[in-house]
Design an enzyme around this catalytic site. Structure first.
Site, PDB file in Angstrom:
ATOM      1  N   SER A  18     -11.683  45.451  27.997  1.00  0.00           N
ATOM      2  CA  SER A  18     -10.392  44.942  27.541  1.00  0.00           C
ATOM      3  C   SER A  18     -10.492  44.658  26.046  1.00  0.00           C
ATOM      4  CB  SER A  18     -10.019  43.663  28.288  1.00  0.00           C
ATOM      5  OG  SER A  18     -10.809  42.571  27.840  1.00  0.00           O
ATOM      6  N   LYS A  86     -15.282  30.640  30.861  1.00  0.00           N
ATOM      7  CA  LYS A  86     -14.438  30.251  31.993  1.00  0.00           C
ATOM      8  C   LYS A  86     -14.407  31.333  33.068  1.00  0.00           C
ATOM      9  CE  LYS A  86      -9.941  31.703  30.072  1.00  0.00           C
ATOM     10  NZ  LYS A  86      -9.599  32.687  31.100  1.00  0.00           N
ATOM     11  N   ASP A  87     -14.897  32.543  32.755  1.00  0.00           N
ATOM     12  CA  ASP A  87     -14.947  33.621  33.737  1.00  0.00           C
ATOM     13  C   ASP A  87     -16.308  33.740  34.417  1.00  0.00           C
ATOM     14  OD1 ASP A  87     -12.333  34.343  33.200  1.00  0.00           O
ATOM     15  OD2 ASP A  87     -12.894  35.808  31.670  1.00  0.00           O
ATOM     16  N   SER A 132      -3.676  31.502  37.352  1.00  0.00           N
ATOM     17  CA  SER A 132      -4.646  30.416  37.412  1.00  0.00           C
ATOM     18  C   SER A 132      -4.124  29.323  38.336  1.00  0.00           C
ATOM     19  CB  SER A 132      -4.877  29.848  36.008  1.00  0.00           C
ATOM     20  OG  SER A 132      -5.439  28.555  36.066  1.00  0.00           O
ATOM     21  N   LEU A 133      -4.881  29.015  39.374  1.00  0.00           N
ATOM     22  CA  LEU A 133      -4.464  27.946  40.271  1.00  0.00           C
ATOM     23  C   LEU A 133      -4.476  26.599  39.550  1.00  0.00           C
ATOM     24  CD1 LEU A 133      -6.262  28.954  43.601  1.00  0.00           C
ATOM     25  CD2 LEU A 133      -4.018  29.633  42.732  1.00  0.00           C
ATOM     26  N   ARG A 134      -5.380  26.440  38.611  1.00  0.00           N
ATOM     27  CA  ARG A 134      -5.404  25.215  37.802  1.00  0.00           C
ATOM     28  C   ARG A 134      -4.091  25.060  37.046  1.00  0.00           C
ATOM     29  NH1 ARG A 134      -5.910  24.573  32.421  1.00  0.00           N
ATOM     30  NH2 ARG A 134      -6.358  26.788  32.205  1.00  0.00           N
ATOM     31  N   ARG A 135      -3.685  26.116  36.336  1.00  0.00           N
ATOM     32  CA  ARG A 135      -2.437  26.033  35.588  1.00  0.00           C
ATOM     33  C   ARG A 135      -1.251  25.822  36.531  1.00  0.00           C
ATOM     34  NH1 ARG A 135      -4.352  31.004  31.954  1.00  0.00           N
ATOM     35  NH2 ARG A 135      -5.428  29.868  30.294  1.00  0.00           N
ATOM     36  N   ARG A 152      -1.264  38.966  36.498  1.00  0.00           N
ATOM     37  CA  ARG A 152      -2.602  39.508  36.278  1.00  0.00           C
ATOM     38  C   ARG A 152      -2.549  40.536  35.159  1.00  0.00           C
ATOM     39  NH1 ARG A 152      -6.513  40.208  39.881  1.00  0.00           N
ATOM     40  NH2 ARG A 152      -7.638  40.797  37.997  1.00  0.00           N
ATOM     41  N   VAL A 155      -4.501  40.568  28.203  1.00  0.00           N
ATOM     42  CA  VAL A 155      -3.527  39.821  27.405  1.00  0.00           C
ATOM     43  C   VAL A 155      -2.317  40.681  27.065  1.00  0.00           C
ATOM     44  CG1 VAL A 155      -3.144  38.669  25.186  1.00  0.00           C
ATOM     45  CG2 VAL A 155      -5.257  38.249  26.466  1.00  0.00           C
ATOM     46  N   THR A 157      -1.108  43.316  28.601  1.00  0.00           N
ATOM     47  CA  THR A 157      -0.314  43.586  29.794  1.00  0.00           C
ATOM     48  C   THR A 157       0.555  42.386  30.153  1.00  0.00           C
ATOM     49  OG1 THR A 157      -1.966  45.131  30.665  1.00  0.00           O
ATOM     50  CG2 THR A 157      -0.438  44.162  32.254  1.00  0.00           C
ATOM     51  N   ARG A 158      -0.018  41.199  30.042  1.00  0.00           N
ATOM     52  CA  ARG A 158       0.741  39.988  30.373  1.00  0.00           C
ATOM     53  C   ARG A 158       1.901  39.786  29.388  1.00  0.00           C
ATOM     54  NH1 ARG A 158      -3.616  35.641  32.813  1.00  0.00           N
ATOM     55  NH2 ARG A 158      -4.948  37.188  33.823  1.00  0.00           N
ATOM     56  N   CYS A 245     -12.309  30.245  41.019  1.00  0.00           N
ATOM     57  CA  CYS A 245     -10.879  30.430  40.744  1.00  0.00           C
ATOM     58  C   CYS A 245     -10.042  30.178  41.989  1.00  0.00           C
ATOM     59  CB  CYS A 245     -10.618  31.828  40.202  1.00  0.00           C
ATOM     60  SG  CYS A 245     -11.083  33.090  41.352  1.00  0.00           S
TER      61      CYS A 245
END
Length: 309
Positions: A18, A86-87, A132-135, A152, A155, A157-158, A245
């Site tokens: 990426s 974080k990954d 992100s489940l956190r977000r 998903r 960056v 693509t989002r 995650c």
């Protein structure tokens, strides 16, 4: 007197392909070259990059982004792998080690929208994208009226999906946008008091085979001690909670002189109970002390009602 291992003649860096992952690898490459080393890049596509129609929590977690890179290290096709921390799973496989944690970029989350400046400006029922489940749980705590939809892809693509109108806003890591020169897409940032970052967010880690002492010595000048201590405490919270995650968990540390203040939050995806928050602080000078602080805060989360995975 024991001599240090001979530095490798050439260092091959394994990375995802990426744009952001390549930026990270090229950043490490430039730092190594500046110190007189030869360094090249081996781009790879991981399972995490290939599976885009399901959330990570449903297909195996963030380890999908690092497994192929670890195989390249194991087979000798690469010497180091550069990751967004974080990954990286909280427990590395046997035979691998985190050799270096670099100076942290902005660890906060960014609010990105073509029409709205802040989360508070979104109309009731607006669609916000994040996988992100956190977000998700933190956004729902701030604005329970919003509709949170999966998002998903890399960056670019989002951002394309946002610009196509699929979402009113999306939430991304500020660090990734800044590293890619996309500062102008950030409408506002969430302070940690609003949306607590993920463990390790904004920090880069370099993974090696644990038996490569030559690389440990070579990478040492690239490390940032305070970042390493901070993310060790954050990751200890996640490890103690069984975090991945698939768990809506946040952990973030900030320094006050020589004292590390560590905050954590856990959310219930079903909405059956409110956010559980915990914090602790201690003088931290070693990785063991950072780890102990993280375990202490994780225990306070559990005492407050947070459930381990």
């Amino acid at each position: 007197m024991t001599s240090s291992p001979t530095p490798p003649s050439r260092i091959t860096i394994a990375t995802r392909e990426s744009q952001l992952a390549l930026w990270q690898a090229e950043h490490v490459q430039s730092l190594l070259i500046a110190r007189g080393h030869q360094a090249g890049i081996l781009g790879m596509t991981t399972r995490g990059d290939q599976i885009l129609d399901r959330t990570l929590s449903k297909v195996g977690g963030k380890g999908l982004f690092v497994k192929e890179l670890e195989v390249a290290l194991q087979e000798g096709n690469a010497d180091i792998a550069v990751h967004s921390l974080k990954d990286v799973p909280m427990e590395l496989p046997a035979g691998f080690a985190l050799a270096c944690v670099m100076l942290r970029e902005d660890p906060r989350d960014a609010f990105v929208s073509p029409h709205y400046a802040r989360l508070q400006d979104l109309p009731q029922g607006a669609v916000v994208g994040t996988s992100s489940l956190r977000r998700q749980v933190l956004l729902q705590a701030l604005r329970p009226d919003l509709k949170i939809e999966p998002l998903r892809g890399n960056v670019q693509t989002r951002l394309r999906k946002l610009d196509e109108g699929q979402y009113a806003a999306i939430v991304l890591a500020a660090a990734g946008l800044k590293r890619l020169g996309l500062h102008e897409r950030i409408r506002s940032v969430f302070e940690p008091t609003e949306m607590l970052p993920a463990a390790g967010q904004g920090a880069l880690g370099i993974e090696i085979r644990a038996d490569r002492q030559d690389l440990i010595d070579t990478l040492a000048p690239l490390a940032d001690e305070r970042t390493w201590l901070t993310v060790t405490a954050e990751r200890a919270v996640s490890r103690a909670m069984g975090g991945s995650c698939s768990m809506p968990l946040a952990a973030h540390g900030q320094w006050q002189d020589d004292t590390l203040a560590l905050h954590a939050a856990w959310g219930d995806l079903e909405g059956g109970q409110p956010l559980v928050r915990a914090q602790g602080q201690a003088p931290v000078a070693t990785l063991a002390q950072a780890d102990a602080l993280g375990l202490e805060v994780a225990a306070r989360l559990q005492a407050g009602g947070a459930r381990k995975a």
